[in-house]
Each structure stands twice: as C-alpha cells, then as structure tokens.
Design an enzyme around this catalytic site. Sequence first.
Site, short mmCIF file in Angstrom:
data_model
loop_
_atom_site.label_atom_id
_atom_site.label_comp_id
_atom_site.label_asym_id
_atom_site.label_seq_id
_atom_site.Cartn_x
_atom_site.Cartn_y
_atom_site.Cartn_z
N ASP A 30 -1.92 -50.88 44.43
CA ASP A 30 -3.01 -51.03 43.46
C ASP A 30 -3.29 -49.69 42.78
OD1 ASP A 30 -4.44 -49.60 45.41
OD2 ASP A 30 -5.22 -51.45 46.28
N ASP A 32 -6.16 -47.10 40.99
CA ASP A 32 -7.56 -46.73 40.83
C ASP A 32 -7.66 -45.69 39.73
OD1 ASP A 32 -8.56 -48.29 43.05
OD2 ASP A 32 -7.56 -46.83 44.35
N ASP A 108 -11.76 -38.93 50.97
CA ASP A 108 -11.57 -38.73 52.41
C ASP A 108 -10.50 -37.67 52.73
OD1 ASP A 108 -9.66 -40.54 51.48
OD2 ASP A 108 -10.17 -42.14 52.89
P1 ATP Z 1 -3.95 -47.96 50.17
O1 ATP Z 1 -2.55 -47.52 50.12
O2 ATP Z 1 -4.28 -48.68 51.40
O3 ATP Z 1 -4.47 -48.63 48.93
P2 ATP Z 1 -5.78 -45.92 49.32
O4 ATP Z 1 -5.88 -44.48 49.67
O5 ATP Z 1 -5.50 -46.27 47.90
O6 ATP Z 1 -4.73 -46.57 50.31
P3 ATP Z 1 -8.19 -47.41 48.97
O7 ATP Z 1 -9.04 -48.11 49.97
O8 ATP Z 1 -7.53 -48.19 47.89
O9 ATP Z 1 -7.12 -46.60 49.80
O10 ATP Z 1 -9.11 -46.27 48.36
C1 ATP Z 1 -8.82 -45.61 47.13
C2 ATP Z 1 -9.29 -44.16 47.19
O11 ATP Z 1 -10.71 -44.09 47.39
C3 ATP Z 1 -8.71 -43.35 48.34
O12 ATP Z 1 -7.45 -42.84 48.01
C4 ATP Z 1 -9.75 -42.27 48.53
O13 ATP Z 1 -9.60 -41.25 47.56
C5 ATP Z 1 -11.04 -42.99 48.24
N1 ATP Z 1 -11.65 -43.55 49.47
C6 ATP Z 1 -11.44 -44.78 50.01
N2 ATP Z 1 -12.15 -44.97 51.11
C7 ATP Z 1 -12.86 -43.84 51.31
C8 ATP Z 1 -13.79 -43.42 52.30
N3 ATP Z 1 -14.15 -44.21 53.32
N4 ATP Z 1 -14.33 -42.18 52.16
C9 ATP Z 1 -13.98 -41.38 51.13
N5 ATP Z 1 -13.10 -41.73 50.19
C10 ATP Z 1 -12.54 -42.93 50.25
MG MG Z 2 -5.53 -48.14 46.99
#
Ligand code: ATP
Ligand code: MG
Length: 412
Positions: A30, A32, A108
Amino acid sequence: MLYRLREAGFGAYLVGGAVRDLLLGMHPKDFDVATDATPEQVKSLFRNCRLIGRRFRLAHVVYGREIIEVATFRANVDDGSGDREVEDGRLVRDNVYGTIEDDAVRRDFTCNALYYAIEDFSVRDYTGGFEDVQAKVMRLIGDPETRYREDPVRMLRAIRLAAKLDFEIEPGTAAPIPVLAPLLGEAAPARLFEEMLKMFLSGHAVASFERLEAHGLLGALLPESAAALRSNRTGALRRMVLQGLANTDARVAADEPVSPAFLFALLLWPAYCRALAGLQAQGMHAEEAQRRAADRVTLHQVQTIALPKRFSLPMQEIWLLQSRFGSRQRKRVFRLLANPRFRAAYDFLVLRQAASDSHAADVEFWKQAQLSSGDELSANLEATGAAGEGDDAPARKRRRRRRRGPAPAAGE
Ligand code: ATP
Ligand code: MG
C-alpha cells in the site's frame, strides 16, 4: 496524487512502508502520502476522498481498488493549541499538525520515516533511516521505552517488520521489549487482532513466531498457549505449531487462501489441549470437557485479542471435530464428510501428526474416504463390519471393539 497536491501549492511525499520496501527492492502493498495540506484541503482537491479517524484524522483517496492514505504532517510537541491527548502516557488523540521534520520524528522506526519527493526525485531522511535500511536494522526513533509506553503495539510492529524484512532489531530498541511486554495486555484488543493477522497471514508467520518467543512477547499475546508450550517437555506441540505456520507461509507464497479461524485453532491448540486435560483429570466426560475447554480458552483469549465470533466459532469446530475422526460407523462417517468444516478439521488432523504419530491410521482412512465415491466408501465400511447400524450404535460398537482389543489406557 503527489503531482495534484504539488500543483495546488502543497508539499507532498510518498512516505513510510512504501519507500522502505521500494529501497529494498520489494513491492509495497500500500501507499501512504504525507503532506502539509490539512485533511479538509486534501478533500477539496480529490472528488474520490473520504475523511476518516478520530484518534488519527486521515484522508483516504480511492482509486478503483486502491486506497491511498494521505496524512497531514504531525508534530510530537504540543503547546496546548492543537488536538492532542495523552492518557497515562498513551496517545489517545494525535492531530497536532507540524513540519516534515516534526512528522518524521513521531513515526515509529527510522526505516519507516523516509520521504520520497517528486520535485527532485530525492529521498528525504531526518532520522538516519536510509543507512538503517541499507544495514537492515530496525531502530526506534527517540527513547525506546517512552515510545513503547506511548503505544505498546510498536513492540509488535518491531517484531512483525523485522520478520517481514529480515531485519535485526537494534539492541537499544530490543532491550525494553521483554520488560514492557505486559503493556500489550492493555492495548486495544481489536487492534491486536488486526496486528496478529498481519503478522501471521502475510507469509512470515514462522519468523514472527520465533521472534515473538525470543523477545518475550508470546506470553503477553497468547498467555495460555505460551504456558502450555512451556510445560510441554517433549516440544511436540511447538513442533506442530511451527509446522502449521510453515504451511501457512507456503500457502501465502503460492497465493492460496488462508483463514484466521485455522490460524487461531493452531495458535490456541496448546491452550485447548491443556484446558481439556485439566477438565478430564477432574473426571468430566470427554464431550462435555471438550466443549468447556473450547469455550474457556476462547473466553480468556478474547480479553487480549478480539477474535470475532465469525472466526472463533469455526475455530472451536475445528477442535471439536478432532474427536470424531476415530469413528468408522457408517452414518457418522458420512455425516462428518458432509460437515462444512470437514476439510479444515482434516487438515488440522494431518498437522497433528507433527506432534504425534498416533494419528496415522485416521489420516489414512479419511484421506481414502475423500477419494472414494459414496458407494465405494459404503462397501469398504461394510467390509470392515462397521456399516448399517443405527444411531445408537457407536457406543455399543466402541464397547465391543474395546473388549476385543487391548484395554484402554486409564482415563481414556
Ligand atoms: P506494512 O508493510 O505492514 O504496510 P508500514 O510501515 O507501511 O508496514 P503501516 O501500518 O502501513 O505500516 O503504517 C504506515 C506508516 O505509518 C509507517 O511506516 C510509520 O511511518 C507510521 N506508523 C504506523 N504505525 C505507527 C505507530 N504505531 N507509531 C508511529 N508511527 C507509525
Ligand atoms: Mg503500509
């Protein structure tokens, strides 16, 4: 999207997991976007846009089957003017807007705080994330203990992402996890359920499980299963769980469907076996004990992880059907084969062979039963002398067989 935002005079960047995954040569699942436009400004630019969230206000822009999440830069520091609320050190609302640097440091992990800019095709790095991605290191931004206390689910994210990306968790980021693990018990159960699915149904279940164990988080997530695994000296149950998770990973890799009900049947099987043994030791009748054990394990588990009924009911059925595979009575054989949960229960039986070789005969019988036509199966059951009895037959049948065979073990 990035260009439209930019043309409207806003800063807009691809951020988070997508930038990280692209740098690693992986396919992001996905995308962002982070921007200095407010959610309302984003909405005014895109027809296909919805605003969502309260704790964390976001714009969702929908393109066919893709949803792109657009978040306004957020700041960690609160001068009291913005919409931010902390309860017991935990963030309950986080809508204070800030600069891109502010936004970076409240993410994070450093590998998740990289911004891809379309104006010069550069990656902006404010936390050292670029080097950490190259070195394959998960490093929490800021003081790890504070960041885990703000949001304990970050401990799970550390494990999940390390497993998915095959990263090492940097020692300072790893150290507080076993100590703070109990905080997970206070996290929102619905969020933990979502996180469990991401962790175990995305193709990295074995790696996730091993890391959860290594970092002392298993007991916080699945307390009764963790206890049962610890007391199972032969390691048979652990072998079975790992085998089941390896199968799950193989299915994901082959693009085959995987089910949360089967996953939880597997993860909670040690807890179920233990509860069942306890109830039977008190002298409870087998069938009653099975139902009670299934209910008890489910009831206790949903206090931590909100397993919805639509998954917990089939999970329990998979367990309860295990006791029916011993039957060769015609009606029962056909009834079990017609049960909508037969296939899942049979797959589970096959898996139990990883823990004990006492299921081989049943596995063989039910494998053949599925391959034969109804007539063949009927004839086969006649031949073994098990066919054509009434509904009350199984009890008699079993008694007769027992008299012929060796005496059953005590407590059976
Ligand atoms: P995935 O590969 O599972 O999508 P992801 O890092 O993209 O991993 P997401 O849940 O889609 O995870 O979150 C997008 C972004 O939002 C993360 O990369 C991070 O920068 C931020 N983020 C997500 N959850 C948190 C959290 N609990 N605290 C701080 N930042 C967060
Ligand atoms: Mg993601």
